[in-house]
Design an enzyme around this catalytic site. Structure first.
Site, PDB file in Angstrom:
ATOM      1  N   HIS A  31     -51.773 -24.707 -43.545  1.00 51.49           N
ATOM      2  CA  HIS A  31     -51.293 -24.110 -42.287  1.00 51.49           C
ATOM      3  C   HIS A  31     -51.901 -24.869 -41.119  1.00 51.49           C
ATOM      4  CE1 HIS A  31     -49.559 -20.820 -39.810  1.00 51.49           C
ATOM      5  NE2 HIS A  31     -50.556 -21.164 -38.989  1.00 51.49           N
ATOM      6  N   CYS A  32     -51.101 -25.732 -40.527  1.00 46.89           N
ATOM      7  CA  CYS A  32     -51.532 -26.443 -39.329  1.00 46.89           C
ATOM      8  C   CYS A  32     -50.272 -26.779 -38.543  1.00 46.89           C
ATOM      9  CB  CYS A  32     -52.328 -27.696 -39.683  1.00 46.89           C
ATOM     10  SG  CYS A  32     -51.489 -28.757 -40.860  1.00 46.89           S
ATOM     11  N   HIS A  33     -50.473 -27.235 -37.314  1.00 48.98           N
ATOM     12  CA  HIS A  33     -49.337 -27.495 -36.427  1.00 48.98           C
ATOM     13  C   HIS A  33     -49.469 -28.870 -35.788  1.00 48.98           C
ATOM     14  CE1 HIS A  33     -48.747 -23.100 -36.525  1.00 48.98           C
ATOM     15  NE2 HIS A  33     -50.000 -22.961 -36.127  1.00 48.98           N
ATOM     16  N   TYR A  49     -46.054 -19.990 -24.287  1.00 53.36           N
ATOM     17  CA  TYR A  49     -47.264 -20.686 -23.836  1.00 53.36           C
ATOM     18  C   TYR A  49     -46.990 -22.178 -23.845  1.00 53.36           C
ATOM     19  CZ  TYR A  49     -47.936 -21.621 -28.833  1.00 53.36           C
ATOM     20  OH  TYR A  49     -47.754 -22.032 -30.132  1.00 53.36           O
ATOM     21  N   THR A  77     -44.269 -21.747 -32.257  1.00 54.33           N
ATOM     22  CA  THR A  77     -43.265 -21.151 -31.374  1.00 54.33           C
ATOM     23  C   THR A  77     -43.055 -21.954 -30.091  1.00 54.33           C
ATOM     24  OG1 THR A  77     -44.968 -19.738 -30.412  1.00 54.33           O
ATOM     25  CG2 THR A  77     -43.658 -18.825 -32.221  1.00 54.33           C
ATOM     26  N   ARG A 130     -45.994 -11.161 -28.685  1.00 55.45           N
ATOM     27  CA  ARG A 130     -46.442 -11.999 -27.568  1.00 55.45           C
ATOM     28  C   ARG A 130     -45.972 -13.446 -27.737  1.00 55.45           C
ATOM     29  NH1 ARG A 130     -50.667 -14.936 -29.736  1.00 55.45           N
ATOM     30  NH2 ARG A 130     -51.442 -13.918 -31.609  1.00 55.45           N
ATOM     31  N   HIS A 181     -51.965 -15.357 -42.390  1.00 55.71           N
ATOM     32  CA  HIS A 181     -53.244 -14.759 -41.968  1.00 55.71           C
ATOM     33  C   HIS A 181     -53.404 -13.295 -42.407  1.00 55.71           C
ATOM     34  CE1 HIS A 181     -52.501 -18.363 -39.827  1.00 55.71           C
ATOM     35  NE2 HIS A 181     -52.091 -17.851 -38.685  1.00 55.71           N
ATOM     36  N   ASP A 257     -55.247 -23.977 -39.441  1.00 50.32           N
ATOM     37  CA  ASP A 257     -54.547 -23.527 -38.237  1.00 50.32           C
ATOM     38  C   ASP A 257     -54.793 -24.458 -37.041  1.00 50.32           C
ATOM     39  OD1 ASP A 257     -52.728 -21.935 -36.856  1.00 50.32           O
ATOM     40  OD2 ASP A 257     -54.295 -20.676 -36.014  1.00 50.32           O
ATOM     41  N   ASN A 262     -53.528 -20.508 -28.760  1.00 49.03           N
ATOM     42  CA  ASN A 262     -53.820 -19.215 -28.111  1.00 49.03           C
ATOM     43  C   ASN A 262     -55.229 -18.692 -28.306  1.00 49.03           C
ATOM     44  OD1 ASN A 262     -51.227 -18.713 -26.911  1.00 49.03           O
ATOM     45  ND2 ASN A 262     -50.468 -18.498 -28.992  1.00 49.03           N
TER      46      ASN A 262
HETATM   47  C1  0GY Z   1     -50.801 -19.498 -35.633  1.00 49.18           C
HETATM   48  C2  0GY Z   1     -51.010 -18.410 -34.684  1.00 49.18           C
HETATM   49  C3  0GY Z   1     -50.484 -18.226 -33.440  1.00 49.18           C
HETATM   50  C4  0GY Z   1     -49.416 -18.990 -32.871  1.00 49.18           C
HETATM   51  C5  0GY Z   1     -48.344 -19.448 -33.525  1.00 49.18           C
HETATM   52  O1  0GY Z   1     -46.284 -20.468 -33.655  1.00 49.18           O
HETATM   53  C6  0GY Z   1     -47.172 -20.092 -32.901  1.00 49.18           C
HETATM   54  O2  0GY Z   1     -47.124 -20.211 -31.674  1.00 49.18           O
HETATM   55  O3  0GY Z   1     -48.251 -19.340 -34.823  1.00 49.18           O
HETATM   56  C7  0GY Z   1     -51.014 -17.142 -32.620  1.00 49.18           C
HETATM   57  O4  0GY Z   1     -50.938 -17.219 -31.387  1.00 49.18           O
HETATM   58  O5  0GY Z   1     -51.550 -16.163 -33.192  1.00 49.18           O
HETATM   59  O6  0GY Z   1     -50.737 -19.264 -36.819  1.00 49.18           O
HETATM   60  O7  0GY Z   1     -50.680 -20.628 -35.218  1.00 49.18           O
END
Ligand code: 0GY
Length: 304
Positions: A31-33, A49, A77, A130, A181, A257, A262
């Site tokens: 799980h990473c972005h 955001y 997101t 949110r 999570h 993550d 955020n």
């Molecule tokens: C995560 C958690 C968050 C954000 C997102 O896609 C996202 O913007 O998942 C969060 O703000 O809790 O897992 O990255």
């Protein structure tokens, strides 16, 4: 195009420590972005955001520094349903990254097949208010039915208080379902609270449901260690994650993550996060399932 990041947003932790825990060979950060960079991959107009840029080169450097072999890059997101940054990172990984996309009802079969060829193996449905606007359940169910034949799964992100209302919808999903999570429990209530019991019951009653035992830094009330040199962080989350790992050892995943969207109070040292793992998966066998066997089965089944 330049983007002003959301006020109060913390940059990711530069120079993370080297973990003391040695990851097993072939470990997957599941799980990473990647965020942008915005000049190349603009953030979505509907985003809630604006992050700091955090691109594939930094992600791969972190992977190597921590000792992971592979990544699963989850669409965040802030990129909406524009999966280009995630797909670009998968393509640049030399087969060492797979992806989880966000798609809308209008996605074509050709687009789904192109995502598959790029390494996507799942879609994410986000219910955290949110972060996203509401999407009708029938649209999500339609998407789930279309991705099921590809062998993909559905990743769901929600908060624990919303599980009762979402239960029936989740139970009707036709694929493997991966919860982000641990369904975001309220850690202050305790790992044997009715709220967390409900989540355990949800996993027990549905053999297709998996959980990421990730994000102690997001869930913790006690937070990171107060003393320099103390590596045993986020202790209040341990009973939650350990319970899920020991009850469902073949249905758990772990991820950093990174770059930690955020987080406003502190930014975790990713090396410390890795050192959290042996506290929640306390035997070599559990660690290998969590970090290698389970993510390989889900994301690289052709190699298992
Ligand atoms: C995560 C958690 C968050 C954000 C997102 O896609 C996202 O913007 O998942 C969060 O703000 O809790 O897992 O990255």
């Amino acid at each position: 195009m330049t983007f002003e990041k959301t006020p109060g947003w913390l940059d990711w932790y530069a120079g993370p420590s080297r973990p003391r825990f040695q990851l097993p060979a072939g470990a997957v950060d599941a799980h990473c972005h990647v965020f942008g960079p915005g000049a190349e991959f603009p953030y979505a107009p509907e985003r809630k955001y604006t992050p700091c840029d955090a691109g594939k080169a930094q992600l791969f450097a972190l992977r190597d520094h921590l000792g992971f072999a592979r990544n699963v890059i989850v669409q965040a997101t802030c990129h909406g349903a524009d999966n280009r940054a995630m797909v670009d990172a998968c393509a640049a990984s030399g087969g060492r990254a797979r992806g989880v996309a966000t798609v809308r009802r209008a996605v074509s079969d050709a687009e789904l097949h192109a995502l598959h060829a790029a390494g996507v193996r799942g879609v994410r449905f986000n219910f955290v208010k949110r972060l996203v606007d509401f999407t009708p359940r029938d649209e999500l169910m339609e998407i789930a039915a279309r991705i099921a034949p590809l062998g993909w799964h559905v990743v769901i992100y929600f908060e624990a208080v919303d599980l009762p209302e979402l239960w029936d919808f989740f139970a009707a999903l036709p694929t493997t379902v991966v919860v982000d999570h641990m369904g975001r429990p309220d850690v202050g209530l305790g790992a044997d609270s009715p709220q967390f019991e409900l989540f355990v019951q949800f996993m027990r009653e549905h053999a297709n449901v998996w959980s990421k035992v990730s994000c102690p830094e997001r869930l913790s009330v006690t937070g990171p260690p107060a003393l320099d040199g103390e590596r045993h962080a986020y202790r209040d989350v341990i009973p939650f994650a350990r319970r899920i790992v020991e009850t469902f050892p073949d249905r758990v995943l772990w991820g950093t993550d990174w770059p930690h969207p955020n987080l406003k109070n502190h930014m975790p040292d990713d090396g410390l996060l890795v050192d959290f793992i042996p506290h929640i998966a306390v035997t070599t066998e559990l660690q290998c399932k969590l970090l290698v066997a389970n993510p390989m089965r889900l994301y690289w089944p052709e190699e298992v």
